[in-house]
Scaffold this motif. Sequence first.
Motif, PDB file in Angstrom:
ATOM      1  N   SER A  52       0.755  -1.232  -0.071  1.00 51.32           N
ATOM      2  CA  SER A  52       0.022   0.135   0.077  1.00 51.32           C
ATOM      3  C   SER A  52       0.738   1.166  -0.145  1.00 51.32           C
ATOM      4  CB  SER A  52      -1.067  -0.015   1.244  1.00 51.32           C
ATOM      5  OG  SER A  52      -0.163   0.009   2.647  1.00 51.32           O
ATOM      6  N   SER A  53       0.219   2.427  -0.185  1.00 50.85           N
ATOM      7  CA  SER A  53       0.839   3.514  -0.270  1.00 50.85           C
ATOM      8  C   SER A  53       1.727   3.837   0.975  1.00 50.85           C
ATOM      9  CB  SER A  53       0.166   4.772  -0.700  1.00 50.85           C
ATOM     10  OG  SER A  53      -1.018   5.055   0.303  1.00 50.85           O
ATOM     11  N   SER A  54       1.050   3.534   2.035  1.00 51.20           N
ATOM     12  CA  SER A  54       1.854   3.798   3.299  1.00 51.20           C
ATOM     13  C   SER A  54       2.869   2.947   3.733  1.00 51.20           C
ATOM     14  CB  SER A  54       0.644   4.096   4.290  1.00 51.20           C
ATOM     15  OG  SER A  54       0.402   2.587   4.582  1.00 51.20           O
ATOM     16  N   LYS A  99       0.267   2.028  -8.927  1.00 50.10           N
ATOM     17  CA  LYS A  99      -1.388   2.265  -8.970  1.00 50.10           C
ATOM     18  C   LYS A  99      -1.744   3.688  -8.479  1.00 50.10           C
ATOM     19  CE  LYS A  99      -5.088  -0.617  -7.152  1.00 50.10           C
ATOM     20  NZ  LYS A  99      -5.915   0.491  -6.239  1.00 50.10           N
ATOM     21  N   THR A 100      -2.690   4.243  -9.200  1.00 49.99           N
ATOM     22  CA  THR A 100      -3.078   5.542  -8.879  1.00 49.99           C
ATOM     23  C   THR A 100      -4.226   5.714  -7.585  1.00 49.99           C
ATOM     24  OG1 THR A 100      -4.797   5.553 -10.488  1.00 49.99           O
ATOM     25  CG2 THR A 100      -2.459   6.532 -11.073  1.00 49.99           C
ATOM     26  N   SER A 101      -3.926   4.867  -6.552  1.00 47.69           N
ATOM     27  CA  SER A 101      -4.484   4.968  -5.268  1.00 47.69           C
ATOM     28  C   SER A 101      -4.014   4.167  -4.189  1.00 47.69           C
ATOM     29  CB  SER A 101      -5.901   4.000  -5.359  1.00 47.69           C
ATOM     30  OG  SER A 101      -5.508   2.683  -5.445  1.00 47.69           O
ATOM     31  N   TYR A 102      -4.209   4.373  -2.917  1.00 46.36           N
ATOM     32  CA  TYR A 102      -3.681   4.008  -2.026  1.00 46.36           C
ATOM     33  C   TYR A 102      -3.445   2.443  -1.731  1.00 46.36           C
ATOM     34  CZ  TYR A 102      -4.417   8.907  -0.476  1.00 46.36           C
ATOM     35  OH  TYR A 102      -4.549  10.234  -0.564  1.00 46.36           O
ATOM     36  N   TYR A 103      -4.484   1.855  -2.331  1.00 45.72           N
ATOM     37  CA  TYR A 103      -4.511   0.510  -1.950  1.00 45.72           C
ATOM     38  C   TYR A 103      -4.174  -0.591  -2.977  1.00 45.72           C
ATOM     39  CZ  TYR A 103      -7.847   2.793   1.111  1.00 45.72           C
ATOM     40  OH  TYR A 103      -8.426   3.567   2.145  1.00 45.72           O
ATOM     41  N   SER A 104      -3.181  -1.656  -2.440  1.00 49.27           N
ATOM     42  CA  SER A 104      -2.738  -2.439  -3.344  1.00 49.27           C
ATOM     43  C   SER A 104      -3.698  -3.476  -4.157  1.00 49.27           C
ATOM     44  CB  SER A 104      -1.465  -3.069  -2.946  1.00 49.27           C
ATOM     45  OG  SER A 104      -2.172  -3.889  -1.841  1.00 49.27           O
TER      46      SER A 104
END
Length: 124
Positions: A52-54, A99-104
Amino acid sequence: QVQLVESGGGLVQAGGSLRLSCAASGRTFSSHAMGWFRQVPGKEREFVTAISSSGRNTYYADSVKGRFTISRDNAKNTVYLQMNSLKPEDTAVYFCAAKTSYYSSSDERAYAYWGQGTQVTVSS
């Protein structure tokens, strides 16, 4: 726009280790979930792992679970793939993707940006 450049591939004996890196351009890296995929000539690209992004959430294909570790350093705009206990069947071109969002996701269609790939060859 995100540009991705993989490095760290090479030739290694079975049982050995490699660490792949994927450097991303741009100021939005920390907003992107990242993934690693691999492809063997003549076969479809397959999911390996994602983060994920974090960096708090990761998941892995069953074939690499316990051997591979994904991590990221958002300060360096880089995602890593530590590969241990390599097997000949891990031989492939490895791609990182953003990916253009936080979630993988394990679905390659969810990823908007791709690197050129780096070859990993594991000899028996």
